[in-house]
Design a protein around this motif. Structure first.
Motif, PDB file in Angstrom:
ATOM      1  N   ALA A  94       0.826  -1.211   0.000  1.00 57.43           N
ATOM      2  CA  ALA A  94       0.000   0.000   0.000  1.00 57.43           C
ATOM      3  C   ALA A  94       0.861   1.261   0.000  1.00 57.43           C
ATOM      4  O   ALA A  94       0.518   2.251  -0.668  1.00 57.43           O
ATOM      5  CB  ALA A  94      -0.935  -0.010   1.202  1.00 57.43           C
ATOM      6  N   ALA A  95       1.973   1.233   0.722  1.00 55.38           N
ATOM      7  CA  ALA A  95       2.870   2.399   0.754  1.00 55.38           C
ATOM      8  C   ALA A  95       3.480   2.650  -0.626  1.00 55.38           C
ATOM      9  O   ALA A  95       3.573   3.806  -1.070  1.00 55.38           O
ATOM     10  CB  ALA A  95       3.967   2.190   1.796  1.00 55.38           C
ATOM     11  N   PHE A  96       3.892   1.585  -1.297  1.00 56.76           N
ATOM     12  CA  PHE A  96       4.426   1.738  -2.654  1.00 56.76           C
ATOM     13  C   PHE A  96       3.359   2.291  -3.583  1.00 56.76           C
ATOM     14  O   PHE A  96       3.607   3.234  -4.349  1.00 56.76           O
ATOM     15  CB  PHE A  96       4.958   0.405  -3.188  1.00 56.76           C
ATOM     16  N   PHE A  97       2.160   1.747  -3.521  1.00 60.55           N
ATOM     17  CA  PHE A  97       1.073   2.219  -4.384  1.00 60.55           C
ATOM     18  C   PHE A  97       0.784   3.695  -4.123  1.00 60.55           C
ATOM     19  O   PHE A  97       0.634   4.483  -5.066  1.00 60.55           O
ATOM     20  CB  PHE A  97      -0.186   1.380  -4.153  1.00 60.55           C
ATOM     21  N   ALA A  98       0.711   4.093  -2.872  1.00 61.54           N
ATOM     22  CA  ALA A  98       0.403   5.493  -2.523  1.00 61.54           C
ATOM     23  C   ALA A  98       1.471   6.447  -3.046  1.00 61.54           C
ATOM     24  O   ALA A  98       1.165   7.569  -3.456  1.00 61.54           O
ATOM     25  CB  ALA A  98       0.256   5.632  -1.011  1.00 61.54           C
ATOM     26  N   ALA A  99       2.720   6.004  -3.055  1.00 59.18           N
ATOM     27  CA  ALA A  99       3.813   6.857  -3.539  1.00 59.18           C
ATOM     28  C   ALA A  99       3.897   6.870  -5.060  1.00 59.18           C
ATOM     29  O   ALA A  99       4.167   7.922  -5.664  1.00 59.18           O
ATOM     30  CB  ALA A  99       5.141   6.379  -2.952  1.00 59.18           C
ATOM     31  N   ALA A 100       3.669   5.730  -5.687  1.00 57.65           N
ATOM     32  CA  ALA A 100       3.914   5.613  -7.129  1.00 57.65           C
ATOM     33  C   ALA A 100       2.712   5.986  -7.994  1.00 57.65           C
ATOM     34  O   ALA A 100       2.903   6.565  -9.072  1.00 57.65           O
ATOM     35  CB  ALA A 100       4.358   4.184  -7.457  1.00 57.65           C
ATOM     36  N   ALA A 101       1.524   5.668  -7.572  1.00 57.13           N
ATOM     37  CA  ALA A 101       0.345   5.901  -8.427  1.00 57.13           C
ATOM     38  C   ALA A 101       0.200   7.366  -8.855  1.00 57.13           C
ATOM     39  O   ALA A 101      -0.075   7.627 -10.032  1.00 57.13           O
ATOM     40  CB  ALA A 101      -0.921   5.387  -7.745  1.00 57.13           C
ATOM     41  N   PRO A 102       0.395   8.336  -7.962  1.00 58.08           N
ATOM     42  CA  PRO A 102       0.260   9.729  -8.404  1.00 58.08           C
ATOM     43  C   PRO A 102       1.310  10.156  -9.435  1.00 58.08           C
ATOM     44  O   PRO A 102       1.127  11.162 -10.106  1.00 58.08           O
ATOM     45  CB  PRO A 102       0.426  10.534  -7.105  1.00 58.08           C
ATOM     46  N   LEU A 103       2.398   9.403  -9.543  1.00 61.31           N
ATOM     47  CA  LEU A 103       3.472   9.744 -10.482  1.00 61.31           C
ATOM     48  C   LEU A 103       3.387   8.973 -11.791  1.00 61.31           C
ATOM     49  O   LEU A 103       4.241   9.157 -12.673  1.00 61.31           O
ATOM     50  CB  LEU A 103       4.834   9.495  -9.823  1.00 61.31           C
ATOM     51  N   LEU A 104       2.378   8.137 -11.944  1.00 62.04           N
ATOM     52  CA  LEU A 104       2.282   7.294 -13.135  1.00 62.04           C
ATOM     53  C   LEU A 104       2.240   8.111 -14.424  1.00 62.04           C
ATOM     54  O   LEU A 104       3.015   7.843 -15.350  1.00 62.04           O
ATOM     55  CB  LEU A 104       1.060   6.384 -13.050  1.00 62.04           C
ATOM     56  N   ASP A 105       1.366   9.086 -14.532  1.00 62.84           N
ATOM     57  CA  ASP A 105       1.261   9.872 -15.771  1.00 62.84           C
ATOM     58  C   ASP A 105       2.577  10.585 -16.088  1.00 62.84           C
ATOM     59  O   ASP A 105       3.024  10.575 -17.242  1.00 62.84           O
ATOM     60  CB  ASP A 105       0.122  10.892 -15.682  1.00 62.84           C
ATOM     61  N   ALA A 106       3.179  11.191 -15.084  1.00 67.28           N
ATOM     62  CA  ALA A 106       4.455  11.886 -15.298  1.00 67.28           C
ATOM     63  C   ALA A 106       5.545  10.891 -15.710  1.00 67.28           C
ATOM     64  O   ALA A 106       6.374  11.193 -16.576  1.00 67.28           O
ATOM     65  CB  ALA A 106       4.876  12.636 -14.040  1.00 67.28           C
ATOM     66  N   ALA A 107       5.532   9.723 -15.104  1.00 66.79           N
ATOM     67  CA  ALA A 107       6.542   8.713 -15.440  1.00 66.79           C
ATOM     68  C   ALA A 107       6.384   8.255 -16.888  1.00 66.79           C
ATOM     69  O   ALA A 107       7.370   8.148 -17.623  1.00 66.79           O
ATOM     70  CB  ALA A 107       6.442   7.526 -14.486  1.00 66.79           C
ATOM     71  N   LEU A 108       5.160   7.981 -17.301  1.00 69.42           N
ATOM     72  CA  LEU A 108       4.953   7.527 -18.684  1.00 69.42           C
ATOM     73  C   LEU A 108       5.324   8.613 -19.679  1.00 69.42           C
ATOM     74  O   LEU A 108       5.918   8.323 -20.726  1.00 69.42           O
ATOM     75  CB  LEU A 108       3.504   7.068 -18.868  1.00 69.42           C
ATOM     76  N   THR A 109       5.001   9.859 -19.365  1.00 68.41           N
ATOM     77  CA  THR A 109       5.401  10.975 -20.234  1.00 68.41           C
ATOM     78  C   THR A 109       6.917  11.053 -20.328  1.00 68.41           C
ATOM     79  O   THR A 109       7.485  11.206 -21.416  1.00 68.41           O
ATOM     80  CB  THR A 109       4.828  12.297 -19.699  1.00 68.41           C
ATOM     81  N   HIS A 110       7.586  10.927 -19.196  1.00 73.85           N
ATOM     82  CA  HIS A 110       9.054  10.961 -19.177  1.00 73.85           C
ATOM     83  C   HIS A 110       9.633   9.794 -19.975  1.00 73.85           C
ATOM     84  O   HIS A 110      10.555   9.975 -20.783  1.00 73.85           O
ATOM     85  CB  HIS A 110       9.560  10.933 -17.738  1.00 73.85           C
ATOM     86  N   LEU A 111       9.107   8.607 -19.760  1.00 74.55           N
ATOM     87  CA  LEU A 111       9.654   7.412 -20.416  1.00 74.55           C
ATOM     88  C   LEU A 111       9.416   7.421 -21.921  1.00 74.55           C
ATOM     89  O   LEU A 111      10.195   6.833 -22.673  1.00 74.55           O
ATOM     90  CB  LEU A 111       9.066   6.147 -19.774  1.00 74.55           C
ATOM     91  N   ASP A 112       8.369   8.096 -22.355  1.00 73.79           N
ATOM     92  CA  ASP A 112       8.104   8.190 -23.799  1.00 73.79           C
ATOM     93  C   ASP A 112       9.178   8.977 -24.543  1.00 73.79           C
ATOM     94  O   ASP A 112       9.237   8.924 -25.769  1.00 73.79           O
ATOM     95  CB  ASP A 112       6.738   8.843 -24.049  1.00 73.79           C
ATOM     96  N   ARG A 113      10.048   9.667 -23.842  1.00 71.92           N
ATOM     97  CA  ARG A 113      11.103  10.469 -24.482  1.00 71.92           C
ATOM     98  C   ARG A 113      12.296   9.622 -24.923  1.00 71.92           C
ATOM     99  O   ARG A 113      13.161  10.116 -25.643  1.00 71.92           O
ATOM    100  CB  ARG A 113      11.587  11.550 -23.516  1.00 71.92           C
ATOM    101  N   SER A 114      12.358   8.381 -24.466  1.00 72.15           N
ATOM    102  CA  SER A 114      13.492   7.508 -24.805  1.00 72.15           C
ATOM    103  C   SER A 114      12.992   6.269 -25.523  1.00 72.15           C
ATOM    104  O   SER A 114      11.873   5.809 -25.262  1.00 72.15           O
ATOM    105  CB  SER A 114      14.228   7.067 -23.525  1.00 72.15           C
TER     106      SER A 114
END
Length: 112
Positions: free
Chosen positions: A40-60
């Motif tokens: 649950a702690a991992f989910f709470a930290a990571a889920a809000p960053l999912l969109d930003a992470a995918l946007t970032h990863l799409d650059r490579s």
């Protein structure tokens, strides 16, 4: 010096050792073996960053991610596994985990 995660994702650094997992078989196993509070702690930290992470990863290019980006990708793929528990199964996760122990994933189309 190796960067653990890309700039902007430092909040995930405390989770990287445990949740940056290579391979869907290992991700599924970690999900099933994880302590509910840890998951649950991992989910709470990571889920809000999912969109930003995918946007970032799409650059490579997906097949040539630098180490920090690969670590972030592995964490987001693990988030997909964990989200099944956190968003859908809830308190039914222990029952499903018992079933998964009898039906182990041995290969996946993504190459493990």
């Amino acid at each position: 010096m190796t960067t653990l995660l890309p700039t902007g994702f430092e909040a995930l650094a405390p989770f990287a050792d445990r949740w940056a997992i290579d391979g869907s078989i290992a991700r599924a196993a970690r999900r099933g073996d994880a302590d509910p509070a840890d998951r649950a702690a991992f989910f709470a930290a990571a889920a809000p960053l999912l969109d930003a992470a995918l946007t970032h990863l799409d650059r490579s290019p997906i097949d040539a991610l630098p180490p920090a980006e690969q670590r972030l990708m592995d964490m987001m793929l693990t988030l997909a596994h964990v989200s099944l528990t956190e968003e859908i199964l809830g308190d039914q996760e222990p029952a499903h985990a018992r079933q998964r122990h009898h039906m182990r994933i041995t290969r996946s189309p993504a190459g493990a």
